[in-house]
Design a protein around this motif. Sequence first.
Motif, PDB file in Angstrom:
ATOM      1  N   LEU A 131      49.574  33.233  39.734  1.00 33.30           N
ATOM      2  CA  LEU A 131      50.094  33.881  40.947  1.00 33.30           C
ATOM      3  C   LEU A 131      50.058  35.401  40.825  1.00 33.30           C
ATOM      4  O   LEU A 131      49.668  36.103  41.771  1.00 33.30           O
ATOM      5  CB  LEU A 131      51.515  33.397  41.219  1.00 33.30           C
ATOM      6  N   THR A 132      50.476  35.918  39.685  1.00 35.34           N
ATOM      7  CA  THR A 132      50.435  37.367  39.498  1.00 35.34           C
ATOM      8  C   THR A 132      48.999  37.883  39.473  1.00 35.34           C
ATOM      9  O   THR A 132      48.724  38.991  39.958  1.00 35.34           O
ATOM     10  CB  THR A 132      51.142  37.746  38.199  1.00 35.34           C
ATOM     11  N   CYS A 133      48.091  37.102  38.921  1.00 34.90           N
ATOM     12  CA  CYS A 133      46.682  37.489  38.910  1.00 34.90           C
ATOM     13  C   CYS A 133      46.141  37.595  40.329  1.00 34.90           C
ATOM     14  O   CYS A 133      45.473  38.574  40.692  1.00 34.90           O
ATOM     15  CB  CYS A 133      45.878  36.490  38.090  1.00 34.90           C
ATOM     16  N   LEU A 134      46.426  36.588  41.147  1.00 38.78           N
ATOM     17  CA  LEU A 134      45.957  36.621  42.528  1.00 38.78           C
ATOM     18  C   LEU A 134      46.641  37.726  43.321  1.00 38.78           C
ATOM     19  O   LEU A 134      46.023  38.356  44.193  1.00 38.78           O
ATOM     20  CB  LEU A 134      46.206  35.259  43.182  1.00 38.78           C
ATOM     21  N   GLY A 135      47.932  37.991  43.028  1.00 38.72           N
ATOM     22  CA  GLY A 135      48.622  39.082  43.715  1.00 38.72           C
ATOM     23  C   GLY A 135      48.031  40.436  43.396  1.00 38.72           C
ATOM     24  O   GLY A 135      47.815  41.267  44.296  1.00 38.72           O
ATOM     25  N   SER A 136      47.745  40.700  42.122  1.00 40.53           N
ATOM     26  CA  SER A 136      47.121  41.977  41.746  1.00 40.53           C
ATOM     27  C   SER A 136      45.705  42.091  42.293  1.00 40.53           C
ATOM     28  O   SER A 136      45.264  43.179  42.686  1.00 40.53           O
ATOM     29  CB  SER A 136      47.110  42.112  40.232  1.00 40.53           C
ATOM     30  N   LEU A 137      44.985  40.959  42.358  1.00 39.63           N
ATOM     31  CA  LEU A 137      43.636  40.979  42.926  1.00 39.63           C
ATOM     32  C   LEU A 137      43.678  41.302  44.414  1.00 39.63           C
ATOM     33  O   LEU A 137      42.848  42.076  44.914  1.00 39.63           O
ATOM     34  CB  LEU A 137      42.958  39.638  42.688  1.00 39.63           C
ATOM     35  N   LEU A 188      34.955  47.535  38.322  1.00 33.45           N
ATOM     36  CA  LEU A 188      36.053  47.625  37.363  1.00 33.45           C
ATOM     37  C   LEU A 188      37.380  47.951  38.022  1.00 33.45           C
ATOM     38  O   LEU A 188      38.443  47.710  37.428  1.00 33.45           O
ATOM     39  CB  LEU A 188      35.734  48.695  36.307  1.00 33.45           C
ATOM     40  N   LYS A 189      37.341  48.479  39.229  1.00 40.23           N
ATOM     41  CA  LYS A 189      38.580  48.809  39.923  1.00 40.23           C
ATOM     42  C   LYS A 189      39.367  47.561  40.322  1.00 40.23           C
ATOM     43  O   LYS A 189      40.550  47.659  40.663  1.00 40.23           O
ATOM     44  CB  LYS A 189      38.290  49.672  41.151  1.00 40.23           C
ATOM     45  N   LEU A 190      38.734  46.394  40.307  1.00 43.80           N
ATOM     46  CA  LEU A 190      39.473  45.160  40.568  1.00 43.80           C
ATOM     47  C   LEU A 190      40.530  44.908  39.499  1.00 43.80           C
ATOM     48  O   LEU A 190      41.522  44.214  39.765  1.00 43.80           O
ATOM     49  CB  LEU A 190      38.507  43.965  40.613  1.00 43.80           C
ATOM     50  N   PHE A 191      40.342  45.454  38.305  1.00 48.11           N
ATOM     51  CA  PHE A 191      41.260  45.222  37.195  1.00 48.11           C
ATOM     52  C   PHE A 191      42.239  46.367  36.992  1.00 48.11           C
ATOM     53  O   PHE A 191      43.210  46.204  36.240  1.00 48.11           O
ATOM     54  CB  PHE A 191      40.478  45.004  35.892  1.00 48.11           C
ATOM     55  N   THR A 192      42.007  47.513  37.617  1.00 48.43           N
ATOM     56  CA  THR A 192      42.859  48.682  37.362  1.00 48.43           C
ATOM     57  C   THR A 192      43.522  49.248  38.611  1.00 48.43           C
ATOM     58  O   THR A 192      44.490  49.999  38.490  1.00 48.43           O
ATOM     59  CB  THR A 192      42.029  49.804  36.722  1.00 48.43           C
ATOM     60  N   LEU A 193      43.057  48.895  39.796  1.00 42.52           N
ATOM     61  CA  LEU A 193      43.538  49.525  41.022  1.00 42.52           C
ATOM     62  C   LEU A 193      44.858  48.915  41.468  1.00 42.52           C
ATOM     63  O   LEU A 193      45.058  47.701  41.382  1.00 42.52           O
ATOM     64  CB  LEU A 193      42.495  49.393  42.127  1.00 42.52           C
ATOM     65  N   PRO A 216      51.740  45.819  40.158  1.00 49.71           N
ATOM     66  CA  PRO A 216      50.929  46.410  39.081  1.00 49.71           C
ATOM     67  C   PRO A 216      49.507  45.861  39.105  1.00 49.71           C
ATOM     68  O   PRO A 216      49.215  44.836  39.734  1.00 49.71           O
ATOM     69  CB  PRO A 216      51.670  45.995  37.801  1.00 49.71           C
ATOM     70  N   SER A 217      48.627  46.523  38.401  1.00 50.85           N
ATOM     71  CA  SER A 217      47.241  46.084  38.313  1.00 50.85           C
ATOM     72  C   SER A 217      47.123  44.873  37.398  1.00 50.85           C
ATOM     73  O   SER A 217      48.074  44.471  36.713  1.00 50.85           O
ATOM     74  CB  SER A 217      46.354  47.221  37.808  1.00 50.85           C
ATOM     75  N   TYR A 218      45.926  44.281  37.367  1.00 49.89           N
ATOM     76  CA  TYR A 218      45.699  43.087  36.547  1.00 49.89           C
ATOM     77  C   TYR A 218      45.890  43.393  35.067  1.00 49.89           C
ATOM     78  O   TYR A 218      46.489  42.586  34.340  1.00 49.89           O
ATOM     79  CB  TYR A 218      44.288  42.566  36.811  1.00 49.89           C
ATOM     80  N   SER A 219      45.401  44.532  34.605  1.00 52.09           N
ATOM     81  CA  SER A 219      45.543  44.871  33.183  1.00 52.09           C
ATOM     82  C   SER A 219      47.000  45.071  32.796  1.00 52.09           C
ATOM     83  O   SER A 219      47.418  44.697  31.684  1.00 52.09           O
ATOM     84  CB  SER A 219      44.732  46.136  32.872  1.00 52.09           C
ATOM     85  N   VAL A 220      47.796  45.636  33.696  1.00 52.84           N
ATOM     86  CA  VAL A 220      49.223  45.813  33.412  1.00 52.84           C
ATOM     87  C   VAL A 220      49.932  44.469  33.367  1.00 52.84           C
ATOM     88  O   VAL A 220      50.823  44.236  32.535  1.00 52.84           O
ATOM     89  CB  VAL A 220      49.861  46.746  34.458  1.00 52.84           C
ATOM     90  N   GLY A 261      39.816  36.033  33.912  1.00 55.15           N
ATOM     91  CA  GLY A 261      38.940  37.186  34.082  1.00 55.15           C
ATOM     92  C   GLY A 261      37.716  36.866  34.917  1.00 55.15           C
ATOM     93  O   GLY A 261      37.334  37.635  35.811  1.00 55.15           O
ATOM     94  N   PHE A 262      37.079  35.730  34.662  1.00 54.95           N
ATOM     95  CA  PHE A 262      35.913  35.335  35.452  1.00 54.95           C
ATOM     96  C   PHE A 262      36.314  34.935  36.870  1.00 54.95           C
ATOM     97  O   PHE A 262      35.512  35.085  37.801  1.00 54.95           O
ATOM     98  CB  PHE A 262      35.188  34.187  34.771  1.00 54.95           C
ATOM     99  N   LEU A 263      37.551  34.430  37.042  1.00 53.88           N
ATOM    100  CA  LEU A 263      38.026  34.132  38.392  1.00 53.88           C
ATOM    101  C   LEU A 263      38.154  35.398  39.218  1.00 53.88           C
ATOM    102  O   LEU A 263      37.778  35.422  40.402  1.00 53.88           O
ATOM    103  CB  LEU A 263      39.371  33.409  38.311  1.00 53.88           C
ATOM    104  N   VAL A 264      38.674  36.458  38.611  1.00 49.67           N
ATOM    105  CA  VAL A 264      38.778  37.741  39.314  1.00 49.67           C
ATOM    106  C   VAL A 264      37.393  38.257  39.684  1.00 49.67           C
ATOM    107  O   VAL A 264      37.157  38.723  40.813  1.00 49.67           O
ATOM    108  CB  VAL A 264      39.541  38.760  38.442  1.00 49.67           C
ATOM    109  N   MET A 265      36.448  38.173  38.752  1.00 48.19           N
ATOM    110  CA  MET A 265      35.091  38.630  39.061  1.00 48.19           C
ATOM    111  C   MET A 265      34.440  37.759  40.132  1.00 48.19           C
ATOM    112  O   MET A 265      33.752  38.280  41.024  1.00 48.19           O
ATOM    113  CB  MET A 265      34.243  38.620  37.789  1.00 48.19           C
ATOM    114  N   GLY A 266      34.659  36.461  40.077  1.00 46.22           N
ATOM    115  CA  GLY A 266      34.057  35.578  41.073  1.00 46.22           C
ATOM    116  C   GLY A 266      34.597  35.824  42.464  1.00 46.22           C
ATOM    117  O   GLY A 266      33.828  35.913  43.439  1.00 46.22           O
ATOM    118  N   ILE A 267      35.920  35.942  42.597  1.00 47.33           N
ATOM    119  CA  ILE A 267      36.504  36.222  43.915  1.00 47.33           C
ATOM    120  C   ILE A 267      36.072  37.593  44.400  1.00 47.33           C
ATOM    121  O   ILE A 267      35.817  37.800  45.597  1.00 47.33           O
ATOM    122  CB  ILE A 267      38.034  36.100  43.840  1.00 47.33           C
ATOM    123  N   GLY A 268      35.988  38.556  43.480  1.00 50.54           N
ATOM    124  CA  GLY A 268      35.532  39.886  43.877  1.00 50.54           C
ATOM    125  C   GLY A 268      34.107  39.877  44.403  1.00 50.54           C
ATOM    126  O   GLY A 268      33.795  40.550  45.399  1.00 50.54           O
TER     127      GLY A 268
END
Length: 343
Positions: free
Chosen positions: A59-65, A88-93, A99-103, A163-170
């Motif tokens: 849930l937090t991953c999808l929220g940050s995405l 890369l901004k998908l993981f830091t923005l 918070p961002s995905y990395s945080v 991580g691959f889910l974030v890239m795939g949705i992006g």
Amino acid sequence: MPDSDLTLNAHTVAEPTKQKKQHKLKTKAIHPFRVLVQKEISDQVRSWKFIILLGIIALTCLGSLYTSLTNIGHAIKANDPEADFFFLKLFTLTDGSLPSYSVFISFLGPLLGLSLGFDAINSERNRGTLSRLMAQPIHRDYLINAKFLASLSVISVLLFALGFLVMGIGMLIIGLPPTAEEFWRVVFFIIISVFYVAFWLNLSILFSVKFRQAATSALAGIAVWLFFSIFFVMIINLINKATMPPQYAPPAVILGHENLMLNLTRISPSTLFSEATSTMLMPSVRSLGPLTMQQVQGAIPSPLPIGQSLLLVWPQLTGLIALTLVCFAFSYVGFMRKEIRSR
């Protein structure tokens, strides 16, 4: 008795013997360490604690995405040196609401590692199954090695899948695939995250070997995590105020003080992780320490290649691996010396 009956009886007796030998050969083909690892992975995946943590992290991953996707258009500027690293901004923005995905990984990763290891050994001891396992013809270190390897496998699969889910949705929403350098930067970010969570996993296994009660080992792990997350920063700030040189001090003295404070903060695993991930996900980061005017003057504001970023974060990655190995070594030695009695 006819010869045909003798042949039939010999064949009848030899057939079960042959089947038993084949069964023994199949049984010997499966290594006991592999059986232990498979059993531990099955127990971890089916446990409620893992299912609950998986739901929270997803849930937090999808929220940050969602936050990064809704604000990614405003983050791209004309003179931005990271404009070519759009993916890369998908993981830091972030826009400040979430918070961002990395945080999120730096915050929830320790909880994942602590939850998978706080009852690794003491739960077996309290249920009385530890003495039964040790009575089997297996090496004693197989158990703790299987506990660690199974939990590390679960953590690795989970982090790579997210991580691959974030890239795939992006890719589906943005419509642009990542470049080769962006892809490998994300892969190295996930690898660093695995080592970061593995440290907390080994720390929780160490407390599980040290303490008999699972609640005590869980509270000890959470206490260490809260100390490095909250109180350690306060202590560093107090030391900074107490040892800060005056404003008229020479630049070398001020620079030495800043390097000392920076090295003290790097005792915390979260600081090592944040420095390593920020360098991998932000190619414009060229240094992790204070810069002098000679270093800044004449520098071209361009992103670093991935090889230079890896060299820059190699000390942080080495520190995380060293902390992980030290915790595992202490837990391994403690378990091998532990006296195990049948209840």
